[in-house]
Design a protein around this motif. Structure first.
Motif, PDB file in Angstrom:
ATOM      1  N   UNK A 361       0.832  -1.200   0.000  1.00  0.00           N
ATOM      2  CA  UNK A 361       0.000   0.000   0.000  1.00  0.00           C
ATOM      3  C   UNK A 361       0.871   1.256   0.000  1.00  0.00           C
ATOM      4  N   UNK A 362       1.864   1.286   0.891  1.00  0.00           N
ATOM      5  CA  UNK A 362       2.699   2.474   1.025  1.00  0.00           C
ATOM      6  C   UNK A 362       3.541   2.697  -0.235  1.00  0.00           C
ATOM      7  N   UNK A 363       4.064   1.597  -0.824  1.00  0.00           N
ATOM      8  CA  UNK A 363       4.864   1.725  -2.042  1.00  0.00           C
ATOM      9  C   UNK A 363       4.016   2.260  -3.198  1.00  0.00           C
ATOM     10  N   UNK A 364       2.785   1.755  -3.302  1.00  0.00           N
ATOM     11  CA  UNK A 364       1.891   2.191  -4.375  1.00  0.00           C
ATOM     12  C   UNK A 364       1.611   3.686  -4.288  1.00  0.00           C
ATOM     13  N   UNK A 365       1.371   4.173  -3.094  1.00  0.00           N
ATOM     14  CA  UNK A 365       1.107   5.605  -2.909  1.00  0.00           C
ATOM     15  C   UNK A 365       2.369   6.430  -3.158  1.00  0.00           C
ATOM     16  N   UNK A 366       3.510   5.917  -2.703  1.00  0.00           N
ATOM     17  CA  UNK A 366       4.767   6.653  -2.885  1.00  0.00           C
ATOM     18  C   UNK A 366       5.095   6.810  -4.363  1.00  0.00           C
ATOM     19  N   UNK A 367       4.828   5.772  -5.153  1.00  0.00           N
ATOM     20  CA  UNK A 367       5.125   5.834  -6.585  1.00  0.00           C
ATOM     21  C   UNK A 367       4.308   6.911  -7.296  1.00  0.00           C
ATOM     22  N   UNK A 368       3.176   7.293  -6.702  1.00  0.00           N
ATOM     23  CA  UNK A 368       2.344   8.355  -7.276  1.00  0.00           C
ATOM     24  C   UNK A 368       2.619   9.707  -6.631  1.00  0.00           C
ATOM     25  N   UNK A 369       3.610   9.759  -5.740  1.00  0.00           N
ATOM     26  CA  UNK A 369       3.953  11.015  -5.080  1.00  0.00           C
ATOM     27  C   UNK A 369       2.930  11.455  -4.050  1.00  0.00           C
ATOM     28  N   UNK A 370       2.195  10.501  -3.487  1.00  0.00           N
ATOM     29  CA  UNK A 370       1.160  10.824  -2.489  1.00  0.00           C
ATOM     30  C   UNK A 370       1.748  10.660  -1.091  1.00  0.00           C
ATOM     31  N   UNK A 371       1.783  11.741  -0.345  1.00  0.00           N
ATOM     32  CA  UNK A 371       2.364  11.728   0.996  1.00  0.00           C
ATOM     33  C   UNK A 371       1.351  11.239   2.023  1.00  0.00           C
ATOM     34  N   UNK A 372       1.776  10.295   2.863  1.00  0.00           N
ATOM     35  CA  UNK A 372       0.939   9.783   3.955  1.00  0.00           C
ATOM     36  C   UNK A 372       1.208  10.615   5.194  1.00  0.00           C
ATOM     37  N   UNK A 373       0.169  11.200   5.759  1.00  0.00           N
ATOM     38  CA  UNK A 373       0.352  12.064   6.928  1.00  0.00           C
ATOM     39  C   UNK A 373       0.081  11.347   8.245  1.00  0.00           C
ATOM     40  N   UNK A 374      -0.850  10.373   8.213  1.00  0.00           N
ATOM     41  CA  UNK A 374      -1.154   9.603   9.422  1.00  0.00           C
ATOM     42  C   UNK A 374      -1.535   8.188   9.002  1.00  0.00           C
ATOM     43  N   UNK A 375      -1.320   7.229   9.894  1.00  0.00           N
ATOM     44  CA  UNK A 375      -1.623   5.827   9.620  1.00  0.00           C
ATOM     45  C   UNK A 375      -2.382   5.237  10.810  1.00  0.00           C
TER      46      UNK A 375
END
Length: 409
Positions: A361-375
């Motif tokens: 999940x985190x890799x998929x979002x990172x590849x699109x340049x989407x920053x995760x702020x909270x988990x």
């Protein structure tokens, strides 16, 4: 023959023609010998209209009187459906929540069901009548009209099914089942044949609008067989919500992706890093009846720490106001907020037996340049808070990354 509770939402009874169509559907089941209890919402848009009327009269309506006003929407639809059934030669009898005696607590506008007296319903069913009940409402011990909050008709339907021990509770909506995600965001989303109560509960709590979360809780607690169907399609099995996953089949890792656009993040900066500080911050928020979701407390430095959490966006301004007053006695340096947050969640009981879900999940979002702020995580879900502008992109790429676009094998 079966005892069936059917619940129809606001779009299903949105005008007289649709009410007549519901009557025809009910008549078919009744002709097959089934005992039928029908639970109705108000016509689509009617509750909003009634709330607007109340606010034209009062800027801050009394919750008790507001419930008196907004409960009338369902009273209209149950009467009209009974008329439509009678036109088809079927005996039908309508009941408001108070007439059934759906007993609730006295938390006006968001009451909880405590008990249901099913005697009147059983008597009418035994006499061959179709029983039509107003959803969304009940009465407290003092006889005051109460309402159950948004989506409360789902809860009425499931609670009635539990009380009278119905064979199945069928929730008719404007969609034909539960999908892997919202098809309006991901056109390739698939309808699920089955989903567990556990997964549906997570999906409902995380933003899926198909079923109200309390109705799923009720169904799971009382083992009510629950099915979601479309009131605009004659055929179809919909989605069956089951007690547990099928042990004989390979469970997919992820069953669905839920999301919520209405998130806001609040950070209290520079609070003393000492026992009890979380309660000093969140205690007043809870007393104001504000639900808190994700929570992060950073590692302390120099005796202070930063404390962040998310709330529903409609509660954002109220929560900021509460924390400004809390800031003084906690010794916090500053309170900051961001109302442009969204939450995306992946849900699936298959996570229990498949490692590496979070990293994918985190890799998929990172590849699109989407920053995760909270988990935030549980045994069967992972939620992330992201900037709202990336929400639809995040849902699409995650849906594809976990193979939800493809038909189940």
């Amino acid at each position: 023959m079966a005892l069936i509770v059917q619940k129809y939402g606001g779009t299903s009874v949105g005008n007289p023609e649709r009410i007549k169509n519901v009557a025809k559907r009910v008549a078919k089941f009744h002709a097959q010998g089934h005992k039928m209890v029908i639970v109705l919402s108000a016509m689509s848009g009617e509750t909003n209209r009634l709330i607007a009327l109340a606010k034209e009269v009062s800027s801050a309506p009394s919750p008790r009187e507001l419930d008196v006003v907004i409960s009338t929407g369902e009273q209209v639809t149950i009467g009209l459906l009974c008329m439509a059934l009678q036109e088809l030669g079927i005996n039908a009898r309508s009941y408001t929540g108070g007439q059934v005696r759906i007993l609730t607590d006295d938390a006006f506008t968001k009451a909880r069901i405590l008990d249901i007296d099913g005697d009147n319903i059983r008597r009418d069913l035994d006499a061959g009548s179709v029983v039509v009940v107003a959803g969304f409402q009940g009465v407290d011990e003092a006889g005051n009209i109460t309402t159950l909050g948004r989506g409360g008709s789902d809860t009425t339907g499931v609670a009635l099914a539990a009380a009278i021990k119905a064979d199945e509770c069928q929730i008719y909506t404007d969609v034909d089942g539960v999908y892997t995600t919202d098809p309006r965001v991901v056109p390739e989303a698939r309808k699920l044949d089955t989903i567990t109560f556990e997964e549906m509960l997570e999906m409902a709590s995380l933003g899926s609008k198909v079923l109200q979360i309390r109705s799923v809780e009720f169904a799971g607690k009382y083992k009510v067989k629950l099915r979601v169907l479309s009131s605009f399609q004659e055929e179809g099995e919909g989605t069956l919500i089951t007690v547990e996953e099928d042990k004989n089949m390979e469970q997919p890792i992820i069953s669905g992706i839920a999301f919520n656009r209405d998130e806001a993040k609040i950070t209290v900066l520079g609070v003393p890093d000492k026992p009890g500080i979380a309660y000093q911050i969140l205690g007043p928020v809870a007393e104001a009846n504000v639900d808190v979701d994700m929570i992060i407390q950073n590692v302390g430095h120099d005796g202070t720490t930063d404390f962040s959490f998310t709330v529903n966006r409609p509660d954002y301004d109220k929560t900021l106001g509460i924390l400004e007053s809390v800031k003084t006695h906690t010794g916090a340096r500053e309170v900051r907020g961001d109302r442009t947050m969204a939450k995306v969640s992946i849900v699936g009981v298959g996570m229990r037996s498949h490692p590496g879900v979070a990293s994918r999940m985190f890799r998929t979002l990172a590849e699109e340049g989407i920053n995760i702020q909270m988990i935030s995580t549980s045994e069967i879900k992972i939620s992330v808070a992201i900037d709202e502008k990336y929400l639809e992109l995040a849902v699409r790429v995650l849906h594809r990354a976990f193979g939800l676009d493809q038909a189940a094998a």
